[in-house]
Write a protein that holds these residues in place. Structure first.
Motif, mmCIF file in Angstrom:
data_model
loop_
_atom_site.group_PDB
_atom_site.id
_atom_site.type_symbol
_atom_site.label_atom_id
_atom_site.label_comp_id
_atom_site.label_asym_id
_atom_site.label_seq_id
_atom_site.Cartn_x
_atom_site.Cartn_y
_atom_site.Cartn_z
ATOM 1 N N ALA A 13 3.228 14.897 -3.403
ATOM 2 C CA ALA A 13 3.749 16.005 -2.600
ATOM 3 C C ALA A 13 3.399 15.807 -1.129
ATOM 4 O O ALA A 13 2.427 15.124 -0.798
ATOM 5 N N ASP A 14 4.192 16.402 -0.263
ATOM 6 C CA ASP A 14 3.898 16.326 1.159
ATOM 7 C C ASP A 14 2.516 16.920 1.419
ATOM 8 O O ASP A 14 2.179 17.983 0.897
ATOM 9 N N GLY A 15 1.709 16.212 2.181
ATOM 10 C CA GLY A 15 0.345 16.635 2.460
ATOM 11 C C GLY A 15 -0.678 16.078 1.489
ATOM 12 O O GLY A 15 -1.881 16.266 1.685
ATOM 13 N N ASP A 16 -0.225 15.387 0.434
ATOM 14 C CA ASP A 16 -1.151 14.818 -0.550
ATOM 15 C C ASP A 16 -2.023 13.734 0.056
ATOM 16 O O ASP A 16 -1.603 12.980 0.929
ATOM 17 N N LYS A 17 -3.241 13.673 -0.477
ATOM 18 C CA LYS A 17 -4.174 12.587 -0.195
ATOM 19 C C LYS A 17 -4.704 12.150 -1.550
ATOM 20 O O LYS A 17 -5.218 12.965 -2.306
ATOM 21 N N ARG A 18 -4.515 10.876 -1.874
ATOM 22 C CA ARG A 18 -4.987 10.362 -3.162
ATOM 23 C C ARG A 18 -5.864 9.141 -2.926
ATOM 24 O O ARG A 18 -5.512 8.258 -2.145
ATOM 25 N N LEU A 19 -6.975 9.097 -3.614
ATOM 26 C CA LEU A 19 -7.844 7.927 -3.574
ATOM 27 C C LEU A 19 -7.689 7.198 -4.890
ATOM 28 O O LEU A 19 -7.618 7.820 -5.955
ATOM 29 N N MET A 20 -7.621 5.871 -4.811
ATOM 30 C CA MET A 20 -7.440 5.079 -6.024
ATOM 31 C C MET A 20 -8.029 3.693 -5.825
ATOM 32 O O MET A 20 -8.263 3.273 -4.690
ATOM 33 N N ILE A 21 -8.264 3.031 -6.925
ATOM 34 C CA ILE A 21 -8.676 1.629 -6.877
ATOM 35 C C ILE A 21 -7.496 0.818 -7.372
ATOM 36 O O ILE A 21 -7.000 1.029 -8.479
ATOM 37 N N VAL A 22 -7.035 -0.095 -6.514
ATOM 38 C CA VAL A 22 -5.857 -0.903 -6.801
ATOM 39 C C VAL A 22 -6.243 -2.362 -6.623
ATOM 40 O O VAL A 22 -6.634 -2.776 -5.528
ATOM 41 N N GLY A 23 -6.184 -3.131 -7.702
ATOM 42 C CA GLY A 23 -6.558 -4.535 -7.620
ATOM 43 C C GLY A 23 -7.986 -4.740 -7.171
ATOM 44 O O GLY A 23 -8.292 -5.706 -6.475
ATOM 45 N N GLY A 24 -8.867 -3.806 -7.530
ATOM 46 C CA GLY A 24 -10.274 -3.899 -7.153
ATOM 47 C C GLY A 24 -10.573 -3.410 -5.746
ATOM 48 O O GLY A 24 -11.698 -3.544 -5.268
ATOM 49 N N VAL A 25 -9.585 -2.822 -5.055
ATOM 50 C CA VAL A 25 -9.744 -2.360 -3.678
ATOM 51 C C VAL A 25 -9.568 -0.843 -3.634
ATOM 52 O O VAL A 25 -8.603 -0.312 -4.180
ATOM 53 N N CYS A 38 -0.737 4.065 3.452
ATOM 54 C CA CYS A 38 -1.879 3.635 2.644
ATOM 55 C C CYS A 38 -2.844 2.825 3.490
ATOM 56 O O CYS A 38 -2.438 1.931 4.240
ATOM 57 N N TRP A 39 -4.128 3.146 3.319
ATOM 58 C CA TRP A 39 -5.185 2.505 4.093
ATOM 59 C C TRP A 39 -6.335 2.122 3.169
ATOM 60 O O TRP A 39 -6.608 2.823 2.189
ATOM 61 N N ARG A 40 -7.020 1.033 3.499
ATOM 62 C CA ARG A 40 -8.249 0.700 2.778
ATOM 63 C C ARG A 40 -9.291 1.759 3.099
ATOM 64 O O ARG A 40 -9.364 2.250 4.223
ATOM 65 N N ASN A 41 -10.084 2.103 2.125
ATOM 66 C CA ASN A 41 -11.072 3.174 2.271
ATOM 67 C C ASN A 41 -12.357 2.653 2.911
ATOM 68 O O ASN A 41 -13.448 2.820 2.388
ATOM 69 N N ILE A 42 -12.206 2.004 4.078
ATOM 70 C CA ILE A 42 -13.353 1.473 4.814
ATOM 71 C C ILE A 42 -13.164 1.816 6.287
ATOM 72 O O ILE A 42 -12.209 1.362 6.924
ATOM 73 N N CYS A 43 -14.083 2.593 6.827
ATOM 74 C CA CYS A 43 -14.021 2.941 8.242
ATOM 75 C C CYS A 43 -14.436 1.727 9.071
ATOM 76 O O CYS A 43 -15.478 1.111 8.794
ATOM 77 N N TYR A 118 4.959 1.016 -4.698
ATOM 78 C CA TYR A 118 4.204 -0.212 -4.994
ATOM 79 C C TYR A 118 3.291 -0.532 -3.809
ATOM 80 O O TYR A 118 3.683 -0.402 -2.657
ATOM 81 N N LEU A 119 2.074 -0.932 -4.127
ATOM 82 C CA LEU A 119 1.137 -1.383 -3.108
ATOM 83 C C LEU A 119 0.926 -2.878 -3.295
ATOM 84 O O LEU A 119 0.825 -3.371 -4.422
ATOM 85 N N HIS A 120 0.849 -3.590 -2.192
ATOM 86 C CA HIS A 120 0.588 -5.026 -2.189
ATOM 87 C C HIS A 120 -0.812 -5.218 -1.641
ATOM 88 O O HIS A 120 -1.055 -5.021 -0.464
ATOM 89 N N VAL A 121 -1.741 -5.555 -2.545
ATOM 90 C CA VAL A 121 -3.148 -5.615 -2.185
ATOM 91 C C VAL A 121 -3.700 -6.994 -2.459
ATOM 92 O O VAL A 121 -3.555 -7.511 -3.568
ATOM 93 N N ASP A 122 -4.324 -7.560 -1.439
ATOM 94 C CA ASP A 122 -5.028 -8.833 -1.589
ATOM 95 C C ASP A 122 -6.510 -8.507 -1.584
ATOM 96 O O ASP A 122 -7.046 -8.088 -0.556
ATOM 97 N N SER A 123 -7.171 -8.677 -2.701
ATOM 98 C CA SER A 123 -8.580 -8.300 -2.812
ATOM 99 C C SER A 123 -9.491 -9.206 -2.004
ATOM 100 O O SER A 123 -10.647 -8.892 -1.786
ATOM 101 N N ASP A 124 -8.993 -10.347 -1.511
ATOM 102 C CA ASP A 124 -9.809 -11.267 -0.726
ATOM 103 C C ASP A 124 -9.916 -10.859 0.731
ATOM 104 O O ASP A 124 -10.726 -11.396 1.477
ATOM 105 N N GLN A 125 -9.075 -9.947 1.179
ATOM 106 C CA GLN A 125 -9.089 -9.561 2.601
ATOM 107 C C GLN A 125 -9.910 -8.332 2.827
ATOM 108 O O GLN A 125 -10.025 -7.475 2.062
#
Length: 125
Positions: A13-25, A38-43, A118-125
């Motif tokens: 929904a508009d305004g949603d914030k979801r945290l998830m682990i995708v490909g170990g990230v 979508c952003w990595r959860n690292i400040c 779909y998210l495209h995640v490279d766990s090495d980066q």
């Protein structure tokens, strides 16, 4: 780069914030005005869990003709995520720090195909 389906676009929904682990990230997914960001959860400031922070409208200082601050107001559409560790603020749409261009969130490539996210995640980066 590995691709991960995280749901149907209409499940967010508009305004949603979801945290998830995708490909170990750890990833934060935000939906604003129909768009998904979508952003990595690292400040980038000190590694805090930025996507777990509160979302606020961007604060604007009210400055009078003499250059004095006369209060604050809020931008109608700009939204910032505020890191819970030290209060660093980042624009949800761009990932840029509110005060300096030197700091920015690390984007997670996002694709919407046939209504699926779909998210495209490279766990090495």
């Amino acid at each position: 780069m590995p691709e991960f389906r995280v749901g149907r676009q209409d499940e967010f929904a508009d305004g949603d914030k979801r945290l998830m682990i995708v490909g170990g990230v750890e990833v934060g997914l935000f939906r604003l005005d129909g768009d998904i960001f979508c952003w990595r959860n690292i400040c980038p400031h000190q590694g805090g869990p930025v996507c777990q922070g509160q979302v606020f409208r961007r604060v604007l200082d009210v400055i009078d003709e003499s250059g004095q601050q006369r209060g604050r107001t809020y931008h109608d559409s700009d939204k910032n995520i505020v890191c819970p560790w030290h209060g660093a603020e980042f624009d949800i749409r761009t990932g840029r720090h509110a005060g300096t261009g030197r700091l920015r969130l690390r984007a997670v490539a996002t694709e919407i195909r046939d209504g699926e996210v779909y998210l495209h995640v490279d766990s090495d980066q």
